[in-house]
Design an enzyme around this catalytic site. Sequence first.
Site, PDB file in Angstrom:
ATOM      1  N   ARG B  53      41.568  32.485  33.125  1.00 46.05           N
ATOM      2  CA  ARG B  53      40.135  32.763  33.120  1.00 46.05           C
ATOM      3  C   ARG B  53      39.684  33.676  34.231  1.00 46.05           C
ATOM      4  O   ARG B  53      39.048  34.698  33.998  1.00 46.05           O
ATOM      5  CB  ARG B  53      39.346  31.455  33.255  1.00 46.05           C
ATOM      6  CG  ARG B  53      39.574  30.503  32.156  1.00 46.05           C
ATOM      7  CD  ARG B  53      39.119  31.090  30.825  1.00 46.05           C
ATOM      8  NE  ARG B  53      39.628  30.277  29.743  1.00 46.05           N
ATOM      9  CZ  ARG B  53      39.276  29.010  29.555  1.00 46.05           C
ATOM     10  NH1 ARG B  53      38.398  28.435  30.351  1.00 46.05           N
ATOM     11  NH2 ARG B  53      39.782  28.330  28.570  1.00 46.05           N
ATOM     12  N   THR B  54      39.971  33.294  35.452  1.00 40.51           N
ATOM     13  CA  THR B  54      39.449  34.051  36.585  1.00 40.51           C
ATOM     14  C   THR B  54      40.023  35.472  36.560  1.00 40.51           C
ATOM     15  O   THR B  54      39.317  36.452  36.794  1.00 40.51           O
ATOM     16  CB  THR B  54      39.776  33.333  37.899  1.00 40.51           C
ATOM     17  OG1 THR B  54      39.280  32.007  37.814  1.00 40.51           O
ATOM     18  CG2 THR B  54      39.116  34.028  39.076  1.00 40.51           C
ATOM     19  N   LYS B  82      61.362  37.504  45.818  1.00 34.53           N
ATOM     20  CA  LYS B  82      62.469  37.949  46.684  1.00 34.53           C
ATOM     21  C   LYS B  82      62.177  37.646  48.149  1.00 34.53           C
ATOM     22  O   LYS B  82      62.883  38.117  49.038  1.00 34.53           O
ATOM     23  CB  LYS B  82      62.708  39.453  46.496  1.00 34.53           C
ATOM     24  CG  LYS B  82      63.128  39.801  45.072  1.00 34.53           C
ATOM     25  CD  LYS B  82      63.127  41.315  44.837  1.00 34.53           C
ATOM     26  CE  LYS B  82      63.214  41.631  43.354  1.00 34.53           C
ATOM     27  NZ  LYS B  82      62.361  42.776  42.990  1.00 34.53           N
ATOM     28  N   ARG B 103      44.351  35.275  44.432  1.00 30.41           N
ATOM     29  CA  ARG B 103      44.445  33.829  44.278  1.00 30.41           C
ATOM     30  C   ARG B 103      45.811  33.401  44.805  1.00 30.41           C
ATOM     31  O   ARG B 103      46.825  34.047  44.517  1.00 30.41           O
ATOM     32  CB  ARG B 103      44.309  33.390  42.827  1.00 30.41           C
ATOM     33  CG  ARG B 103      44.706  31.901  42.694  1.00 30.41           C
ATOM     34  CD  ARG B 103      44.324  31.301  41.397  1.00 30.41           C
ATOM     35  NE  ARG B 103      42.879  31.242  41.256  1.00 30.41           N
ATOM     36  CZ  ARG B 103      42.287  30.635  40.231  1.00 30.41           C
ATOM     37  NH1 ARG B 103      43.005  30.059  39.289  1.00 30.41           N
ATOM     38  NH2 ARG B 103      40.985  30.618  40.156  1.00 30.41           N
ATOM     39  N   HIS B 131      36.551  28.835  46.494  1.00 32.50           N
ATOM     40  CA  HIS B 131      36.543  29.695  45.301  1.00 32.50           C
ATOM     41  C   HIS B 131      35.132  30.268  45.185  1.00 32.50           C
ATOM     42  O   HIS B 131      34.375  29.928  44.286  1.00 32.50           O
ATOM     43  CB  HIS B 131      36.907  28.853  44.074  1.00 32.50           C
ATOM     44  CG  HIS B 131      37.212  29.663  42.839  1.00 32.50           C
ATOM     45  ND1 HIS B 131      37.207  31.037  42.808  1.00 32.50           N
ATOM     46  CD2 HIS B 131      37.536  29.264  41.589  1.00 32.50           C
ATOM     47  CE1 HIS B 131      37.512  31.448  41.588  1.00 32.50           C
ATOM     48  NE2 HIS B 131      37.714  30.396  40.828  1.00 32.50           N
TER      49      HIS B 131
END
Lengths: 155, 304
Positions: B53-54, B82, B103, B131
């Site tokens: 969604r975001t 890595k 995020r 958020h």
Amino acid sequence: MTDDHQLRVSKIQNGTVIDHVEAGQALNVLAILGIDGTSGETVSVGMNVPSDRLGRKDIVKVEGRELSQSEVDVLSLIAPAASINIVRDYEVVEKSRVVRPETVSGVVSCPNRNCISNADEPITSGFAVLSDGVRCDYCGAIVREKEIAANLDVS
Amino acid sequence: MRQDHLISAVDLSREDIEAVLDRAAEIDANPAAFRQRHAGTVLGLCFFEPSTRTRMSFDTAMKRLGGQTVDMGPVESSSVKKGETLADTVRVVEGYADALVLRHPSEGAATMAAEFIDVPLVNAGDGAGQHPSQTLLDLYTIRENAGLDDITIGIMGDLKYGRTVHSLAEALTNFDVNQHFISPESLQLPRNVRYDLHASGASVKEHTELDEVLPELDVLYVTRIQRERFPDENEYRKVAGEYKIDDETLAAASDDLVIMHPLPRVDEISPEIDDSDHAKYFEQAHNGIPVRMALLDILLSNDD
Ligand SMILES: [Zn+2]
């Protein structure tokens, strides 16, 4: 007379005497300085020494070591009444009281294991100093004064 | 907005918030006027945690402003796998993009990333931290449906780990909002959020039962209680069952009660509510586009 006698017993040639540490905090002071006995410094610790100012106090004397500012900053949080004496050639050349800083960096690690400051990133931990503790610059976690000793980064 | 980044709701003043919401309302009213506003701009999407969604919402917002996006793709196939540090990743992606959206599963990741880059950064979720772009669309939805002053809001569910809750509660202290927090004892607000709420003069009123406050609420913000927060299935079921909303629960609510949820929901809001006038959670999700367009527009225009 008592103080004088003790001073003579463990007089150091060059190094730091941390005096007026709150009774019971001496080992935490050593932890802040990263001293665990393996690095070879001569260290003497006085615990529960009678004191006019504190009733009982601890004293820590470290031969061959002058404290860095960030060490003094964190020290001030667990031993706010401490005085720091820099000794050179058996003489106290500098005497100062600790001052509560606005921020501390390094020395304390964030208790939040999921904080980015505990990940393998090119940063040093940093905390803002509150009235009763410190707060992580990254995740905002609050470490109360009495919890600071348990969160020292002494690696 | 005075700052170059959006990292935490604590950094948002009432003026900052209103600037974004007002711009979002302009966009809502006349999206065509913004269609070429940021033509040629590239937004970097760095999602170190699964999110549909975001990520889609920011992707759409940038494109509707005329810009484009570059996406680092799933973590499994990236350099992170890595062993690259976050500090290195954002410094590299900064070279590809005019702004970044991040995020990350660790709290404080966005704060740290911002230290290493000069382009605007939006925190799209850092672990159980913050958020704030979700908060802006939450505030927009509240303002549209109930107003942002002189209201009583109940925030319910996982208040301990819920980053949308932390950001929303802190941002609401800018307004004349009476906040109630409803959760099981084990999922109450964390120490640092309480500290911020107290520091801004807000009182923290906590409840373990919704009935205690439901009749006085203008807005009820529901969040998901996650299974992994509980040691065993039984305890989870027992606790989660007490924080579910259905027609029966709402018998005691005001007719004008606005129900919100950051989505995705599992079963904390019964589908029978969806068609009622209370349900605003889909509208809330749709508001993500104009609000994120407004946020990007303002952040990208800062250095003009
Ligand atoms: Zn932290």
